[in-house]
Scaffold this motif. Structure first.
Motif, PDB file in Angstrom:
ATOM      1  N   TRP A  94       0.527  -1.234   0.366  1.00 44.43           N
ATOM      2  CA  TRP A  94       0.025   0.195   0.173  1.00 44.43           C
ATOM      3  C   TRP A  94       0.834   1.059  -0.491  1.00 44.43           C
ATOM      4  O   TRP A  94       0.541   1.782  -0.804  1.00 44.43           O
ATOM      5  CB  TRP A  94      -1.031   0.292   1.315  1.00 44.43           C
ATOM      6  CG  TRP A  94      -2.242  -0.175   1.453  1.00 44.43           C
ATOM      7  CD1 TRP A  94      -1.930  -2.136   1.695  1.00 44.43           C
ATOM      8  CD2 TRP A  94      -3.476  -0.557  -0.056  1.00 44.43           C
ATOM      9  NE1 TRP A  94      -3.590  -2.657   0.812  1.00 44.43           N
ATOM     10  CE2 TRP A  94      -4.060  -1.883   0.587  1.00 44.43           C
ATOM     11  CE3 TRP A  94      -3.455   0.156  -0.640  1.00 44.43           C
ATOM     12  CZ2 TRP A  94      -5.329  -1.497  -0.400  1.00 44.43           C
ATOM     13  CZ3 TRP A  94      -4.538   0.478  -1.272  1.00 44.43           C
ATOM     14  CH2 TRP A  94      -5.622  -0.391  -0.685  1.00 44.43           C
ATOM     15  N   ALA A  95       1.568   0.917   0.848  1.00 42.96           N
ATOM     16  CA  ALA A  95       2.788   2.409   0.705  1.00 42.96           C
ATOM     17  C   ALA A  95       4.049   1.939   1.938  1.00 42.96           C
ATOM     18  O   ALA A  95       3.418   1.251   3.422  1.00 42.96           O
ATOM     19  CB  ALA A  95       1.965   3.507   1.320  1.00 42.96           C
ATOM     20  N   ARG A  96       5.100   2.663   2.045  1.00 43.14           N
ATOM     21  CA  ARG A  96       6.349   2.912   2.888  1.00 43.14           C
ATOM     22  C   ARG A  96       6.840   1.245   3.619  1.00 43.14           C
ATOM     23  O   ARG A  96       6.283   1.563   5.160  1.00 43.14           O
ATOM     24  CB  ARG A  96       5.551   4.015   4.091  1.00 43.14           C
ATOM     25  CG  ARG A  96       5.069   5.794   3.463  1.00 43.14           C
ATOM     26  CD  ARG A  96       4.990   6.468   4.152  1.00 43.14           C
ATOM     27  NE  ARG A  96       3.925   5.829   5.012  1.00 43.14           N
ATOM     28  CZ  ARG A  96       2.473   6.211   4.957  1.00 43.14           C
ATOM     29  NH1 ARG A  96       2.480   7.300   3.934  1.00 43.14           N
ATOM     30  NH2 ARG A  96       1.903   6.145   5.280  1.00 43.14           N
ATOM     31  N   PRO A  97       6.686   0.616   2.973  1.00 40.41           N
ATOM     32  CA  PRO A  97       7.202  -0.794   3.679  1.00 40.41           C
ATOM     33  C   PRO A  97       8.110  -0.465   4.689  1.00 40.41           C
ATOM     34  O   PRO A  97       9.432   0.400   4.381  1.00 40.41           O
ATOM     35  CB  PRO A  97       7.239  -1.881   2.323  1.00 40.41           C
ATOM     36  CG  PRO A  97       7.811  -0.578   1.431  1.00 40.41           C
ATOM     37  CD  PRO A  97       6.996   0.405   1.284  1.00 40.41           C
ATOM     38  N   VAL A  98       8.684  -0.975   6.139  1.00 37.48           N
ATOM     39  CA  VAL A  98       9.561  -0.822   6.627  1.00 37.48           C
ATOM     40  C   VAL A  98      10.202  -2.026   7.355  1.00 37.48           C
ATOM     41  O   VAL A  98      11.381  -1.973   7.669  1.00 37.48           O
ATOM     42  CB  VAL A  98       8.887   0.112   8.188  1.00 37.48           C
ATOM     43  CG1 VAL A  98       8.697   1.201   7.675  1.00 37.48           C
ATOM     44  CG2 VAL A  98       7.765  -0.580   8.854  1.00 37.48           C
ATOM     45  N   ALA A  99      10.168  -3.073   7.141  1.00 38.99           N
ATOM     46  CA  ALA A  99      10.286  -4.874   7.422  1.00 38.99           C
ATOM     47  C   ALA A  99      10.178  -5.954   7.154  1.00 38.99           C
ATOM     48  O   ALA A  99       8.398  -5.369   6.784  1.00 38.99           O
ATOM     49  CB  ALA A  99       9.605  -4.157   9.158  1.00 38.99           C
ATOM     50  N   LEU A 100      11.049  -6.836   7.124  1.00 39.87           N
ATOM     51  CA  LEU A 100      10.336  -7.896   6.607  1.00 39.87           C
ATOM     52  C   LEU A 100      10.888  -9.257   7.056  1.00 39.87           C
ATOM     53  O   LEU A 100      12.088  -9.110   7.540  1.00 39.87           O
ATOM     54  CB  LEU A 100      11.754  -7.738   5.474  1.00 39.87           C
ATOM     55  CG  LEU A 100      11.424  -7.144   3.610  1.00 39.87           C
ATOM     56  CD1 LEU A 100      12.533  -7.497   2.825  1.00 39.87           C
ATOM     57  CD2 LEU A 100       9.920  -6.610   3.447  1.00 39.87           C
ATOM     58  N   ALA A 101      10.165 -10.066   7.219  1.00 38.66           N
ATOM     59  CA  ALA A 101      10.400 -11.534   7.943  1.00 38.66           C
ATOM     60  C   ALA A 101      10.121 -12.586   6.536  1.00 38.66           C
ATOM     61  O   ALA A 101       9.111 -12.514   6.330  1.00 38.66           O
ATOM     62  CB  ALA A 101      10.085 -11.932   8.916  1.00 38.66           C
ATOM     63  N   THR A 103       4.399  -2.420   6.794  1.00 44.85           N
ATOM     64  CA  THR A 103       4.061  -1.078   6.621  1.00 44.85           C
ATOM     65  C   THR A 103       3.750   0.188   7.363  1.00 44.85           C
ATOM     66  O   THR A 103       2.540  -0.307   8.364  1.00 44.85           O
ATOM     67  CB  THR A 103       3.277  -1.209   5.018  1.00 44.85           C
ATOM     68  OG1 THR A 103       2.083  -1.180   5.673  1.00 44.85           O
ATOM     69  CG2 THR A 103       3.828  -2.577   4.149  1.00 44.85           C
ATOM     70  N   GLU A 104       3.679   0.885   7.424  1.00 47.62           N
ATOM     71  CA  GLU A 104       3.272   2.728   7.821  1.00 47.62           C
ATOM     72  C   GLU A 104       1.947   2.705   6.888  1.00 47.62           C
ATOM     73  O   GLU A 104       1.226   3.774   7.773  1.00 47.62           O
ATOM     74  CB  GLU A 104       4.189   3.573   8.027  1.00 47.62           C
ATOM     75  CG  GLU A 104       5.018   3.211   8.306  1.00 47.62           C
ATOM     76  CD  GLU A 104       6.367   4.577   8.466  1.00 47.62           C
ATOM     77  OE1 GLU A 104       7.429   4.250   9.339  1.00 47.62           O
ATOM     78  OE2 GLU A 104       6.449   5.243   7.545  1.00 47.62           O
ATOM     79  N   ASP A 105       1.203   2.050   6.273  1.00 48.90           N
ATOM     80  CA  ASP A 105      -0.343   1.974   5.664  1.00 48.90           C
ATOM     81  C   ASP A 105      -0.968   1.857   5.814  1.00 48.90           C
ATOM     82  O   ASP A 105      -1.011   0.098   6.355  1.00 48.90           O
ATOM     83  CB  ASP A 105       0.345   1.839   4.343  1.00 48.90           C
ATOM     84  CG  ASP A 105      -1.169   2.762   3.350  1.00 48.90           C
ATOM     85  OD1 ASP A 105      -2.024   2.531   4.236  1.00 48.90           O
ATOM     86  OD2 ASP A 105      -1.099   3.632   2.707  1.00 48.90           O
ATOM     87  N   SER A 106      -1.910   2.048   6.903  1.00 53.62           N
ATOM     88  CA  SER A 106      -3.515   1.541   7.891  1.00 53.62           C
ATOM     89  C   SER A 106      -4.014   0.976   6.695  1.00 53.62           C
ATOM     90  O   SER A 106      -5.440   0.034   7.264  1.00 53.62           O
ATOM     91  CB  SER A 106      -4.461   3.199   7.965  1.00 53.62           C
ATOM     92  OG  SER A 106      -4.895   3.718   7.103  1.00 53.62           O
ATOM     93  N   ARG A 107      -3.727   1.133   5.673  1.00 59.37           N
ATOM     94  CA  ARG A 107      -4.963   0.535   4.738  1.00 59.37           C
ATOM     95  C   ARG A 107      -4.180  -1.021   4.465  1.00 59.37           C
ATOM     96  O   ARG A 107      -5.270  -1.668   3.544  1.00 59.37           O
ATOM     97  CB  ARG A 107      -5.187   0.491   3.123  1.00 59.37           C
ATOM     98  CG  ARG A 107      -5.192   2.373   3.313  1.00 59.37           C
ATOM     99  CD  ARG A 107      -5.823   2.561   1.976  1.00 59.37           C
ATOM    100  NE  ARG A 107      -3.906   3.137   1.662  1.00 59.37           N
ATOM    101  CZ  ARG A 107      -3.769   4.145   0.901  1.00 59.37           C
ATOM    102  NH1 ARG A 107      -4.339   4.527  -0.374  1.00 59.37           N
ATOM    103  NH2 ARG A 107      -2.094   4.087   0.116  1.00 59.37           N
ATOM    104  N   GLY A 108      -2.845  -1.267   4.407  1.00 59.26           N
ATOM    105  CA  GLY A 108      -2.591  -2.515   4.778  1.00 59.26           C
ATOM    106  C   GLY A 108      -1.064  -2.624   5.989  1.00 59.26           C
ATOM    107  O   GLY A 108       0.375  -2.924   5.209  1.00 59.26           O
ATOM    108  N   PRO A 109      -1.273  -2.593   6.754  1.00 59.37           N
ATOM    109  CA  PRO A 109      -0.097  -2.470   7.893  1.00 59.37           C
ATOM    110  C   PRO A 109       0.385  -3.898   7.495  1.00 59.37           C
ATOM    111  O   PRO A 109       1.783  -3.811   7.779  1.00 59.37           O
ATOM    112  CB  PRO A 109      -0.779  -2.036   9.322  1.00 59.37           C
ATOM    113  CG  PRO A 109      -1.960  -2.893   9.364  1.00 59.37           C
ATOM    114  CD  PRO A 109      -2.450  -2.525   7.801  1.00 59.37           C
ATOM    115  N   ILE A 110      -0.007  -5.299   7.490  1.00 59.53           N
ATOM    116  CA  ILE A 110       0.767  -6.431   7.554  1.00 59.53           C
ATOM    117  C   ILE A 110       0.216  -6.915   6.143  1.00 59.53           C
ATOM    118  O   ILE A 110      -0.970  -7.098   5.627  1.00 59.53           O
ATOM    119  CB  ILE A 110       0.046  -7.333   8.662  1.00 59.53           C
ATOM    120  CG1 ILE A 110       0.032  -6.597   9.440  1.00 59.53           C
ATOM    121  CG2 ILE A 110       0.773  -9.130   8.657  1.00 59.53           C
ATOM    122  CD1 ILE A 110      -0.748  -7.208  11.322  1.00 59.53           C
TER     123      ILE A 110
END
Length: 616
Positions: A200-207, A219-226
């Protein structure tokens, strides 16, 4: 039964309280100024602490002795290659990478021109560094020669990296562009082929969960934080739990249970990778996460002075010094190390999990969450250390077919694995000819149970593979419990695997009966007119006179076993009727009508190991 359940609940509560009481900071170890990141070499038992303020790394030996190695200005990220014992440190002050040799007690600084999080392919001895900033590059380092080159990713502001060495793929999260790039490492090029997966926007971490072909993205986007990426198809689905998953901090994944744990403001969210089911653990905001892969426990320290440990459905906390910034776990000693003003050593929650009652799997199972994929299932019979599994599914044309794993043996804990087979045999309605029964191995099956009602089914068949989260199918408030050598109830419970009587007289077909309340759910696996495996279901075979049950028999259709489930493809058609008359707990008679065919079969419980499971 109520007293027993209350007793078990009390025991579980006592175990949790005991674990909480034992969780403690056993010691503190000195570090440099402003420890910012920490890593453990599980092979050598060393702990590496990056000290951002003093520009060095503290190396703590297994006995507790320590020394410091200068690495450069503002070390911020650290990772260890357990195959070589070397640590790699990103220096934010001058965009260099320091390679720490703990045996020589020296560090080699490489002017790679960038800094960021680090991923290591231990097998290939390759190190990957996200080049933070408005750039479209990551750095690849050869750990054997310390030579490096940059690779273009075609997206901007790389913030995190994850590597799948055997697949030769690098996954890079880009904050500005808002995507995850799959980078093909096989070419060795500075401009490798890449594939973009939009967030959605602004991914910050991966696993990365490589065995399950899943990548978890915060992500930092409330539409798809996970985000959950299927790495085999390069497609993503997103979870947005209302009121949760705000302010992403960190994420780890357990490759054995395929559950991810994500740190957000005021909570950790546990995510089932297959079903997307989530569990929320409120706590002071975690600054980092660490997983002990041998126990499955997750450690979540907060800067306000607590550390929380998550074990299954339980979580408990203990005080630690304020100012935590990172955490790492040694899976051999089960000690957690928290980087703060000093290094806090946390013990008491890392041993084997408290003993729990083993799961008895006997019954009918389907995809989790319940009802998510209505149309296929697993009938499981458990006897001794063996599970007999029949997988009711569909072939490439969507026609019913079934596979059998007749000898799944118990491994560690509540896990079972073995060979998966396809069979063929004489058509339904024809005289049974054992010479026409053939059985061929097609792959393997493994089932791991998280608790009494939840598990994971993993399979390989005909060169394809996959896994499903599963749950026990419950259709009555009187769903029974099964246990080995359980005292038989006054009225026999029919939940078991049945075949023709006398036992062994027609080996090749059978019947799974699930018994809840006054209703049997019958799954009958047999053969069609061409001898191919097919199955019928009686989903509501109700009780009549004592010992008798009857209901409608159905034929179903659905999505092929190796394709994503499509509910639009699921169909159910009535084809006849089925009835049962039981003469005692272990013997009965099945009467059926399927299309123009009708017949009666004497049946008996199938015994393949001891002790048998008795349900009530």
């Amino acid at each position: 039964m109520g007293i027993l359940l209350r007793s078990l609940a009390a025991l579980a509560a006592c175990a949790a309280l005991a674990a909480q009481a034992q969780l403690r900071v056993s010691s503190t170890l000195p570090a440099g100024t402003d420890p910012s990141a920490i890593a453990v070499d599980s092979q050598a038992g060393r702990v590496f602490v990056a000290n951002e303020g003093s520009g060095d790394v503290t190396v703590i030996e297994p006995g507790g002795a320590s020394f410091r190695v200068p690495v450069g200005p503002r070390p911020q990220h650290i990772a260890v290659n357990p195959a070589t014992g070397r640590a790699y440190v990103s220096n934010g002050g001058d965009s260099t990478l320091a390679v720490v040799d703990p045996v020589a007690r020296t560090a080699t600084r490489l002017a790679i021109g960038g800094t960021g999080r680090i991923a290591i392919d231990s097998g290939a001895n390759r190190i990957y560094i996200a080049r933070f900033g408005n750039a479209d590059e990551v750095t690849e380092l050869d750990g054997a020669t310390n030579t490096w080159h940059t690779m273009a990713t075609e997206s901007f502001t790389a913030v995190d990296v994850a590597v799948d060495g055997p697949a030769q793929r690098l996954y890079v999260a880009h904050y500005t562009t808002g995507d995850v790039r799959i980078v093909d490492l096989s070419t060795g090029s500075d401009f490798p082929p890449t594939q973009s997966i939009g967030m959605w926007a602004r991914p910050v971490a991966l696993a990365l969960d490589a065995p399950a072909h899943r990548l978890f993205v915060l992500t930092e986007d409330s539409r798809g934080p996970i985000g959950i990426v299927d790495t085999a198809t390069a497609t993503a689905r997103f979870l947005a739990p209302e009121g949760h998953a705000k302010g992403p901090r960190a994420i780890v994944v357990n490759p054995l249970t395929h559950r991810a744990y994500a740190a957000f403001d005021g909570e950790v969210v546990a995510i089932d990778g297959a079903s997307g089911a989530m569990t929320f653990f409120p706590m002071p905001t975690p600054v980092a996460l660490a997983l002990d892969p041998t126990t499955g426990r997750v450690y979540a320290p907060s800067s306000s002075g607590t550390i929380t440990v998550i074990d299954g459905a339980s979580a408990w906390s203990a005080p630690i010094p304020e100012g935590a910034r990172d955490v790492a776990v040694d899976p051999t000693t089960h000690k957690a190390y928290v980087a703060g003003p000093q290094v806090s050593v946390v013990e008491g929650a890392g041993g084997p999990p408290p003993p729990r009652q083993r799961v008895n799997a006997q019954g009918l199972w389907w995809a989790a969450p319940a009802g998510a994929e209505s149309g296929w299932g697993l009938f499981l019979a458990q006897q001794g250390e063996t599970v007999f599994a029949v997988w009711f599914t569909y072939d490439a044309a969507g026609a019913p077919t079934w596979f059998v794993a007749s000898d799944l043996r118990r491994g560690a804990g509540d896990s079972y694995s073995g060979t998966l087979y396809r069979t063929s045999g004489p058509p339904l309605g024809a005289a049974f000819d054992p010479a026409r029964v053939s059985i061929s191995p097609v792959g393997s099956a493994a089932i791991t149970f998280a608790d009494r009602d939840h598990g994971t089914f993993a399979w390989s068949a005909d060169g394809k593979s996959g896994s499903k989260a599963i749950t026990r199918q419950v259709y009555s408030t009187l769903a029974g419990d099964c246990a080995p050598d359980n005292d038989p109830p006054p009225t026999p419970n029919r939940q078991d695997l049945w075949w023709r009587s006398p036992a062994g007289s027609e080996s090749g077909w059978g019947l799974g009966l699930t018994h809840q309340g006054d209703v049997l759910f019958a799954t009958w696996f047999t053969y069609d007119a061409s001898g191919k495996p097919t199955w019928y279901v009686g989903s509501n075979v109700g009780r009549g006179d004592p010992g008798t049950y009857s209901g409608t028999l159905y034929r179903t259709a659905g999505s092929p076993f190796d394709a994503p489930w499509n509910p639009a493809a699921a169909r159910i058609t009535p084809v006849g009727s089925v009835s049962f008359a039981f003469e005692d707990a272990d013997h009965g008679e099945m009467t059926y009508r399927v299309d123009a065919l009708a017949g009666t079969q004497p049946i008996t419980r199938q015994v393949f190991d001891v002790p048998a499971s008795v349900c009530r």
